[in-house]
Design an enzyme around this catalytic site. Structure first.
Site, PDB file in Angstrom:
ATOM      1  N   GLY A 155       9.292  -7.606  12.893  1.00 14.14           N
ATOM      2  CA  GLY A 155       9.568  -6.946  11.609  1.00 14.14           C
ATOM      3  C   GLY A 155      10.245  -5.602  11.781  1.00 14.14           C
ATOM      4  O   GLY A 155       9.856  -4.626  11.142  1.00 14.14           O
ATOM      5  N   GLY A 163       9.026  -0.466  12.108  1.00 10.41           N
ATOM      6  CA  GLY A 163       9.416  -1.314  13.247  1.00 10.41           C
ATOM      7  C   GLY A 163      10.713  -0.836  13.861  1.00 10.41           C
ATOM      8  O   GLY A 163      10.854  -0.746  15.085  1.00 10.41           O
ATOM      9  N   ASP A 192      10.710 -15.788  11.323  1.00  8.83           N
ATOM     10  CA  ASP A 192       9.655 -15.583  10.330  1.00  8.83           C
ATOM     11  C   ASP A 192       8.336 -15.770  11.069  1.00  8.83           C
ATOM     12  O   ASP A 192       8.004 -16.888  11.481  1.00  8.83           O
ATOM     13  CB  ASP A 192       9.816 -16.627   9.202  1.00  8.83           C
ATOM     14  CG  ASP A 192       8.755 -16.473   8.131  1.00  8.83           C
ATOM     15  OD1 ASP A 192       7.714 -15.828   8.395  1.00  8.83           O
ATOM     16  OD2 ASP A 192       8.954 -17.005   7.026  1.00  8.83           O
ATOM     17  N   ASN A 200       4.181  -5.738  14.350  1.00 13.17           N
ATOM     18  CA  ASN A 200       4.395  -4.740  13.290  1.00 13.17           C
ATOM     19  C   ASN A 200       4.682  -5.365  11.923  1.00 13.17           C
ATOM     20  O   ASN A 200       4.354  -4.765  10.893  1.00 13.17           O
ATOM     21  CB  ASN A 200       5.572  -3.836  13.716  1.00 13.17           C
ATOM     22  CG  ASN A 200       6.123  -3.026  12.566  1.00 13.17           C
ATOM     23  OD1 ASN A 200       5.540  -2.011  12.173  1.00 13.17           O
ATOM     24  ND2 ASN A 200       7.243  -3.459  11.991  1.00 13.17           N
ATOM     25  N   SER A 210      -3.482  -0.137   9.659  1.00 13.91           N
ATOM     26  CA  SER A 210      -3.251   0.850   8.601  1.00 13.91           C
ATOM     27  C   SER A 210      -4.517   1.685   8.479  1.00 13.91           C
ATOM     28  O   SER A 210      -5.582   1.276   8.968  1.00 13.91           O
ATOM     29  CB  SER A 210      -2.992   0.110   7.277  1.00 13.91           C
ATOM     30  OG  SER A 210      -3.154   0.960   6.160  1.00 13.91           O
ATOM     31  N   TYR A 218      -4.660  -6.745   1.200  1.00 16.34           N
ATOM     32  CA  TYR A 218      -3.974  -5.976   2.255  1.00 16.34           C
ATOM     33  C   TYR A 218      -5.011  -5.285   3.142  1.00 16.34           C
ATOM     34  O   TYR A 218      -4.937  -5.332   4.378  1.00 16.34           O
ATOM     35  CB  TYR A 218      -3.060  -4.937   1.593  1.00 16.34           C
ATOM     36  CG  TYR A 218      -2.286  -4.056   2.559  1.00 16.34           C
ATOM     37  CD1 TYR A 218      -1.059  -4.453   3.074  1.00 16.34           C
ATOM     38  CD2 TYR A 218      -2.787  -2.813   2.944  1.00 16.34           C
ATOM     39  CE1 TYR A 218      -0.347  -3.641   3.956  1.00 16.34           C
ATOM     40  CE2 TYR A 218      -2.082  -1.992   3.824  1.00 16.34           C
ATOM     41  CZ  TYR A 218      -0.854  -2.412   4.323  1.00 16.34           C
ATOM     42  OH  TYR A 218      -0.158  -1.600   5.199  1.00 16.34           O
TER      43      TYR A 218
HETATM   44  N1  LIG Z   1       4.723   2.474   5.357  1.00 16.90           N
HETATM   45  C1  LIG Z   1       3.427   2.650   5.232  1.00 16.90           C
HETATM   46  O1  LIG Z   1       2.948   3.429   4.419  1.00 16.90           O
HETATM   47  C2  LIG Z   1       2.489   1.918   6.139  1.00 16.90           C
HETATM   48  C3  LIG Z   1       1.223   2.463   6.329  1.00 16.90           C
HETATM   49  C4  LIG Z   1       0.330   1.786   7.160  1.00 16.90           C
HETATM   50  C5  LIG Z   1       0.710   0.632   7.779  1.00 16.90           C
HETATM   51  N2  LIG Z   1       1.942   0.128   7.579  1.00 16.90           N
HETATM   52  C6  LIG Z   1       2.276  -1.117   8.264  1.00 16.90           C
HETATM   53  O2  LIG Z   1       3.424  -0.914   9.065  1.00 16.90           O
HETATM   54  C7  LIG Z   1       4.097  -2.153   9.245  1.00 16.90           C
HETATM   55  C8  LIG Z   1       5.583  -1.952   8.952  1.00 16.90           C
HETATM   56  O3  LIG Z   1       5.721  -1.669   7.565  1.00 16.90           O
HETATM   57  P1  LIG Z   1       6.859  -0.721   6.979  1.00 16.90           P
HETATM   58  O4  LIG Z   1       6.195   0.381   6.297  1.00 16.90           O
HETATM   59  O5  LIG Z   1       7.882  -0.434   7.996  1.00 16.90           O
HETATM   60  O6  LIG Z   1       7.424  -1.681   5.855  1.00 16.90           O
HETATM   61  P2  LIG Z   1       8.873  -2.301   5.624  1.00 16.90           P
HETATM   62  O7  LIG Z   1       8.721  -3.158   4.426  1.00 16.90           O
HETATM   63  O8  LIG Z   1       9.902  -1.235   5.609  1.00 16.90           O
HETATM   64  O9  LIG Z   1       9.117  -3.186   6.940  1.00 16.90           O
HETATM   65  C9  LIG Z   1       8.472  -4.391   7.163  1.00 16.90           C
HETATM   66  C10 LIG Z   1       9.436  -5.309   7.905  1.00 16.90           C
HETATM   67  O10 LIG Z   1       8.737  -6.522   8.187  1.00 16.90           O
HETATM   68  C11 LIG Z   1       9.623  -7.598   7.907  1.00 16.90           C
HETATM   69  N3  LIG Z   1       8.868  -8.820   7.619  1.00 16.90           N
HETATM   70  C12 LIG Z   1       8.131  -9.092   6.513  1.00 16.90           C
HETATM   71  N4  LIG Z   1       7.654 -10.336   6.575  1.00 16.90           N
HETATM   72  C13 LIG Z   1       8.078 -10.875   7.754  1.00 16.90           C
HETATM   73  C14 LIG Z   1       7.911 -12.132   8.379  1.00 16.90           C
HETATM   74  N5  LIG Z   1       7.224 -13.112   7.783  1.00 16.90           N
HETATM   75  N6  LIG Z   1       8.474 -12.330   9.588  1.00 16.90           N
HETATM   76  C15 LIG Z   1       9.193 -11.349  10.179  1.00 16.90           C
HETATM   77  N7  LIG Z   1       9.406 -10.132   9.619  1.00 16.90           N
HETATM   78  C16 LIG Z   1       8.851  -9.901   8.420  1.00 16.90           C
HETATM   79  C17 LIG Z   1      10.416  -7.122   6.711  1.00 16.90           C
HETATM   80  O11 LIG Z   1      11.597  -7.880   6.501  1.00 16.90           O
HETATM   81  C18 LIG Z   1      10.663  -5.678   7.075  1.00 16.90           C
HETATM   82  O12 LIG Z   1      11.840  -5.526   7.838  1.00 16.90           O
HETATM   83  C19 LIG Z   1       3.395  -3.150   8.326  1.00 16.90           C
HETATM   84  O13 LIG Z   1       2.491  -3.913   9.080  1.00 16.90           O
HETATM   85  C20 LIG Z   1       2.644  -2.265   7.356  1.00 16.90           C
HETATM   86  O14 LIG Z   1       1.519  -2.888   6.812  1.00 16.90           O
HETATM   87  C21 LIG Z   1       2.847   0.746   6.778  1.00 16.90           C
HETATM   88  C1  LIG Z   2       0.882   1.387  -1.467  1.00 16.77           C
HETATM   89  C2  LIG Z   2       1.993   1.195  -0.525  1.00 16.77           C
HETATM   90  C3  LIG Z   2       1.663   0.510   0.757  1.00 16.77           C
HETATM   91  C4  LIG Z   2       1.200   1.434   1.812  1.00 16.77           C
HETATM   92  C5  LIG Z   2       0.759   0.698   2.991  1.00 16.77           C
HETATM   93  C6  LIG Z   2      -0.314   1.398   3.698  1.00 16.77           C
HETATM   94  O1  LIG Z   2      -0.745   0.686   4.823  1.00 16.77           O
HETATM   95  C7  LIG Z   2      -1.431   1.568   2.758  1.00 16.77           C
HETATM   96  C8  LIG Z   2      -2.402   2.390   3.027  1.00 16.77           C
HETATM   97  C9  LIG Z   2      -3.453   2.529   2.039  1.00 16.77           C
HETATM   98  C10 LIG Z   2      -4.353   3.459   2.082  1.00 16.77           C
HETATM   99  C11 LIG Z   2      -4.445   4.464   3.140  1.00 16.77           C
HETATM  100  C12 LIG Z   2      -4.323   5.871   2.709  1.00 16.77           C
HETATM  101  C13 LIG Z   2      -5.103   6.607   1.937  1.00 16.77           C
HETATM  102  C14 LIG Z   2      -6.120   5.963   1.132  1.00 16.77           C
HETATM  103  C15 LIG Z   2      -7.069   6.955   0.619  1.00 16.77           C
HETATM  104  C16 LIG Z   2      -7.899   6.688  -0.368  1.00 16.77           C
HETATM  105  C17 LIG Z   2      -7.882   5.424  -1.109  1.00 16.77           C
HETATM  106  C18 LIG Z   2      -9.166   5.239  -1.854  1.00 16.77           C
HETATM  107  C19 LIG Z   2      -8.972   5.387  -3.303  1.00 16.77           C
HETATM  108  C20 LIG Z   2      -9.234   4.125  -4.008  1.00 16.77           C
HETATM  109  O2  LIG Z   2      -8.677   3.103  -3.606  1.00 16.77           O
HETATM  110  O3  LIG Z   2      -9.977   4.116  -4.966  1.00 16.77           O
END
Ligand SMILES: NC(=O)c1ccc[n+]([C@@H]2O[C@H](COP(=O)([O-])OP(=O)(O)OC[C@H]3O[C@@H](n4cnc5c(N)ncnc54)[C@H](O)[C@@H]3O)[C@@H](O)[C@H]2O)c1
Ligand SMILES: CCCCC[C@H](O)/C=C/C=C\C/C=C\C/C=C\CCCC(=O)O
Length: 251
Positions: free
Chosen positions: A10, A16, A62, A89, A135, A148
């Site tokens: 990803g 990533g 995928d 990732n 996360s 999630y």
């Molecule tokens: N951005 C945040 O706030 C955050 C916080 C905590 C954790 N994460 C985690 O970090 C990782 C990367 O997320 P991001 O923030 O870069 O998001 P993003 O949406 O920018 O990137 C995710 C990538 O994964 C690819 N992807 C999705 N489904 C797929 C599949 N089935 N096969 C192959 N590739 C696939 C997408 O096409 C995309 O390029 C994720 O696991 C996400 O849960 C993100």
């Molecule tokens: C919403 C966009 C996707 C973000 C992806 C990421 O992995 C999500 C992280 C989510 C939570 C982590 C950060 C802070 C959470 C703090 C408090 C949440 C509790 C409040 C509540 O849910 O009631």
């Protein structure tokens, strides 16, 4: 110069891609996959220009599809002979598609970890590192994204359990997790679709702040450089960059 071979799933964009660039800057070779072929090819072109044709390769995959994922992993070994670092990732956040969320965020992370372990324990040089992207939602409840959050808790439970396994120790394989809070990538843009309270999601994000991807990459590199990372979960938020303390019951 590190000179290792890494796989990042990803990685067409977002974290990533940022991890891929960080690995390339260290002198590693990286093969990355994504389901978004157009974006993957564009990213590959940009990275090849900066880091050289032989050092980075994109392959469409995928990760939900078992055969495709297996084939992708085997093609990396065919090209570079080995995999030293596996970064699981790829992830999505969509509570309306909770089954797909589990499939990508947890099931495919398990599959990717097993593919890597299987290879790492059989390779002549032995050893390797698996980094599973969880996360902050992997170590705490989050009301606006329960599926999630479950998937990310699962990633940590799976990784910590394998980390205890004697077979991994014997083969010098480590497995570790990265737990970012909100970072500025496209996953955040999906927030408005959520059935569990988009307003709350926006409010929480505002309260906790949005990190630039460079901060998450710093935590990622810290984990890579830490010899004592096995079975740990590195949290990265605007204020914290440290391992989570787990309170396991004393039996
Ligand atoms: N951005 C945040 O706030 C955050 C916080 C905590 C954790 N994460 C985690 O970090 C990782 C990367 O997320 P991001 O923030 O870069 O998001 P993003 O949406 O920018 O990137 C995710 C990538 O994964 C690819 N992807 C999705 N489904 C797929 C599949 N089935 N096969 C192959 N590739 C696939 C997408 O096409 C995309 O390029 C994720 O696991 C996400 O849960 C993100
Ligand atoms: C919403 C966009 C996707 C973000 C992806 C990421 O992995 C999500 C992280 C989510 C939570 C982590 C950060 C802070 C959470 C703090 C408090 C949440 C509790 C409040 C509540 O849910 O009631």
């Amino acid at each position: 110069m590190s000179g290792k071979v890494a796989v990042v799933t990803g990685a067409a964009r977002g974290l990533g891609r940022a991890f891929t660039e960080a690995l390339l800057k260290r002198g590693d070779k990286v093969c990355f996959c994504d389901v978004d072929v157009q974006q993957g090819k564009q990213t590959e072109n940009e990275l090849k220009k900066n880091f050289g044709d032989d050092n980075v390769q994109f392959l469409p995959c995928d990760v939900r599809k078992d055969e495709e994922f297996k084939d992708f992993f085997n093609r990396v070994i065919q090209k570079y002979n080995t995999v030293d670092i596996m970064v699981n990732n790829a992830g999505i956040m969509n509570e309306n598609q909770w089954r797909t969320t589990i499939d990508i965020n947890l099931t495919a992370v398990i599959h990717g970890s097993l593919l890597a372990m299987n290879h790492m324990k059989n390779k002549s040089t032995g050893g390797g590192l698996i980094v599973n992207v969880s996360s902050l939602a992997g170590v705490m409840p989050v009301s606006f994204c329960p599926a999630y959050t479950a998937s990310k808790h699962g990633v940590i439970a799976f990784s910590r359990s394998w980390a205890l396994h004697p077979e991994l120790k014997k083969n010098r394989i480590k497995i570790t997790c990265l737990c970012p809070s909100f970072a500025d990538t496209d996953i955040i843009k999906g927030t408005d679709d959520k059935v569990h309270g988009p307003k709350l999601a926006r409010m929480v994000m505002k309260q906790y702040g949005l990190m630039v991807t460079d901060r998450v990459t710093e935590a990622f590199l810290r984990v890579l450089d830490d010899a004592d990372n096995n079975g740990k979960a590195m949290m990265v938020t605007p204020k914290i960059m440290d391992y989570h303390t787990f309170h396991d019951p004393k039996l």
